[in-house]
Design a protein around this motif. Structure first.
Motif, PDB file in Angstrom:
ATOM      1  N   ASP A  34       0.823  -1.218   0.000  1.00 53.15           N
ATOM      2  CA  ASP A  34       0.000   0.000   0.000  1.00 53.15           C
ATOM      3  C   ASP A  34       0.855   1.265   0.000  1.00 53.15           C
ATOM      4  O   ASP A  34       0.335   2.377   0.085  1.00 53.15           O
ATOM      5  CB  ASP A  34      -0.956   0.009   1.201  1.00 53.15           C
ATOM      6  N   GLY A  35       2.183   1.113  -0.072  1.00 59.65           N
ATOM      7  CA  GLY A  35       3.071   2.267  -0.142  1.00 59.65           C
ATOM      8  C   GLY A  35       3.575   2.754   1.189  1.00 59.65           C
ATOM      9  O   GLY A  35       4.256   3.790   1.244  1.00 59.65           O
ATOM     10  N   THR A  36       3.305   2.023   2.268  1.00 62.99           N
ATOM     11  CA  THR A  36       3.734   2.476   3.598  1.00 62.99           C
ATOM     12  C   THR A  36       5.015   1.803   4.087  1.00 62.99           C
ATOM     13  O   THR A  36       5.598   2.227   5.079  1.00 62.99           O
ATOM     14  CB  THR A  36       2.619   2.233   4.634  1.00 62.99           C
ATOM     15  N   THR A  37       5.454   0.754   3.407  1.00 60.22           N
ATOM     16  CA  THR A  37       6.672   0.047   3.790  1.00 60.22           C
ATOM     17  C   THR A  37       7.874   0.709   3.119  1.00 60.22           C
ATOM     18  O   THR A  37       7.781   1.105   1.954  1.00 60.22           O
ATOM     19  CB  THR A  37       6.590  -1.428   3.337  1.00 60.22           C
ATOM     20  N   PRO A  38       9.010   0.854   3.806  1.00 60.27           N
ATOM     21  CA  PRO A  38      10.196   1.417   3.150  1.00 60.27           C
ATOM     22  C   PRO A  38      10.481   0.719   1.826  1.00 60.27           C
ATOM     23  O   PRO A  38      10.491  -0.521   1.750  1.00 60.27           O
ATOM     24  CB  PRO A  38      11.306   1.176   4.171  1.00 60.27           C
ATOM     25  N   ALA A  39      10.731   1.484   0.789  1.00 57.77           N
ATOM     26  CA  ALA A  39      10.930   0.924  -0.550  1.00 57.77           C
ATOM     27  C   ALA A  39      12.115  -0.033  -0.590  1.00 57.77           C
ATOM     28  O   ALA A  39      12.094  -1.032  -1.319  1.00 57.77           O
ATOM     29  CB  ALA A  39      11.122   2.050  -1.560  1.00 57.77           C
ATOM     30  N   ASP A  40      13.155   0.257   0.191  1.00 56.55           N
ATOM     31  CA  ASP A  40      14.317  -0.638   0.226  1.00 56.55           C
ATOM     32  C   ASP A  40      13.932  -2.027   0.706  1.00 56.55           C
ATOM     33  O   ASP A  40      14.458  -3.033   0.229  1.00 56.55           O
ATOM     34  CB  ASP A  40      15.395  -0.076   1.147  1.00 56.55           C
ATOM     35  N   TRP A  41      13.023  -2.099   1.679  1.00 55.31           N
ATOM     36  CA  TRP A  41      12.592  -3.400   2.198  1.00 55.31           C
ATOM     37  C   TRP A  41      11.936  -4.213   1.086  1.00 55.31           C
ATOM     38  O   TRP A  41      12.218  -5.407   0.924  1.00 55.31           O
ATOM     39  CB  TRP A  41      11.606  -3.225   3.355  1.00 55.31           C
ATOM     40  N   VAL A  42      11.048  -3.574   0.361  1.00 55.40           N
ATOM     41  CA  VAL A  42      10.318  -4.282  -0.701  1.00 55.40           C
ATOM     42  C   VAL A  42      11.266  -4.685  -1.828  1.00 55.40           C
ATOM     43  O   VAL A  42      11.180  -5.798  -2.358  1.00 55.40           O
ATOM     44  CB  VAL A  42       9.157  -3.419  -1.224  1.00 55.40           C
ATOM     45  N   ALA A  43      12.189  -3.798  -2.194  1.00 52.29           N
ATOM     46  CA  ALA A  43      13.157  -4.138  -3.241  1.00 52.29           C
ATOM     47  C   ALA A  43      13.951  -5.380  -2.842  1.00 52.29           C
ATOM     48  O   ALA A  43      14.154  -6.300  -3.646  1.00 52.29           O
ATOM     49  CB  ALA A  43      14.095  -2.962  -3.485  1.00 52.29           C
TER      50      ALA A  43
END
Length: 447
Positions: free
Chosen positions: A253-262
């Motif tokens: 939903d866009g609330t997690t740090p982008a680095d984590w998802v990458a």
């Protein structure tokens, strides 16, 4: 390192989305015809020559020459020595992971793996008897990578189910044994272990040889030769599944740090060039941030080349209209690993019907499930989560129906069974039921 990983950028708003989406998902489980024929030949040879054939193929494919199968069997003393030889931190991690995996599968057995029965009004007993398999074989990959976690995930639920013997096969190219894999076998309670692999190991387990005992079921991942062999021996023995490339789908939903998802996308992409990593998100700016993180973090990854090819060839960053639409698309994909990287994961979980494993919340990285969370990491791939389940205690058990009809029950059930049996033209079936009635009808003449 100048590597680019550019996952396909798709949008549900685009008129061509459906065609692009289907093309990106496509993967065929069909094995190369040459591999299929080679595997068929190996299986037939092992079935005919037994140990001698296994020794020949082990020398040819693994560069491991042995005069007898006894030289390829690992003793319990060797497994224990391997456990004692690894660093204390690894020993503690193995034991902690094993405890969690065992606790989870014990709860699973209690919930779904026990026998049960009841009696109805006329005293008839009906139920189900659940019993463990006698002997199972677990295949553990060797060669390019070693997976001690696979030992835990296959052997521990078999143990919890009550399987009497667990036979492990693991290739050791050029005789190189992975101490962590052997230590995991010791911790998980593997009964016997052989340093053989490939289609010849599957054949030995399925058909039995003078040294390798025939098993009832084979579980565990492997390469294309192993997958083809498992398909071919199914029916002679049971198998867990035919696994495709590893997959992760992140629903964000866009609330997690982008680095984590990458990094979560990397965690599956690093397995193999055919692995698939997909992000579904309704926030276009967040998707941009994830792509930026991918570009920035990739050069530092030891397996950057594999990750880059996987993401470029099979990865996708998909912009959806809403989280609800993201959930719908996730159900169409039915991924192996599904991360709900959201501030409100329990809001979306009820909408998710098909996934091998669902990881709820930003802190629940898929890698925790791979190693130590507790649930099994052997999961359905390639959309098969629509109809199949993770490996579990139930895969190492079988079920027998229990039926004990009382005299009173026979008076109720007999006429019903006879009527249906006559309708099917099966006179003996009908008469067997009628003979148990208090008043036995005359033999009916066929219509």
């Amino acid at each position: 390192m100048n590597l680019l990983a550019i996952p396909a950028r798709l949008s549900c708003l685009d008129a061509t989305f459906e065609a692009q989406f289907k093309a990106r998902l496509h993967w065929s489980a069909d094995t190369d015809a040459h591999i299929e024929q080679r595997v068929a030949d190996i299986l037939a040879d092992v079935q005919q020559r037994g140990d001698a054939a296994v020794l020949d193929y082990t020398a040819r494919f693994d560069g491991l020459n042995a005069a007898s199968m006894a030289e390829l069997e690992l003793t319990q003393a060797e497994l224990k020595a391997a456990f004692e030889s690894i660093p204390a931190a690894q020993r503690e991690a193995l034991q902690a992971a094993a405890r969690r995996v065992r606790t989870y599968h014990e709860a699973q057995k209690k919930a779904s793996g026990e026998s049960w029965s009841y009696r109805d009004e006329d005293g008839t007993l009906l139920g189900q008897k659940v019993t463990p398999l006698d002997r199972v074989g677990i295949y553990v990959p060797g060669g390019k990578a070693a997976y001690p976690s696979s030992v835990l995930m296959n052997a521990i639920p078999a143990h919890v189910a009550g399987v009497g013997e667990i036979i492990m096969v693991v290739p050791t190219p050029r005789g190189e044994k992975n101490a962590l894999v052997l230590a995991a076998a010791y911790v998980a309670g593997v009964t016997r272990a052989f340093t053989i692999g490939g289609a010849q190991a599957v054949a030995a387990l399925a058909y039995g040889t003078a040294t390798v005992p025939k098993v009832d079921k084979i579980t565990g991942p492997g390469n294309a030769y192993v997958a083809s062999a498992k398909k071919r021996v199914f029916g002679t023995v049971g198998i867990d599944m035919i696994a495709g490339p590893s997959e992760i789908l992140v629903l964000a939903d866009g609330t997690t740090p982008a680095d984590w998802v990458a990094m979560d996308l990397f965690s599956q992409a690093e397995h193999d060039e055919l692995a698939q990593s997909i992000l579904l998100c309704p926030d276009a700016a967040y998707i941009d941030a994830v792509q930026e993180a991918i570009n920035r973090l990739l050069p530092a990854m030891p397996r950057a080349g594999i990750i880059a090819k996987s993401l470029s060839d099979r990865g996708a960053l998909i912009h959806t209209r809403s989280m609800e639409e993201a959930c719908e698309i996730s159900n169409r994909i039915a991924p192996e690993h599904l991360e709900v990287s959201s501030r409100e994961p329990h809001r979306w979980e009820p909408l998710l019907r098909h996934a091998g494993a669902i990881f709820l919340g930003a802190y629940t990285s898929e890698s925790l499930g791979d190693y130590c969370a507790g649930p099994n990491h052997v999961l359905p791939t390639s959309g098969t989560a629509r109809f199949s389940s993770p490996l579990g205690v139930y895969d190492f058990q079988k079920r027998s129906s229990l039926i004990e009809v009382s005299e009173a029950g026979a008076q109720i059930l007999g006429p019903i069974a006879a009527e249906l049996a006559y309708g099917e033209g099966l006179q003996a079936h009908a008469r067997a039921a009628e003979l148990r009635l208090a008043t036995v009808p005359d033999m009916r003449k066929p219509q």
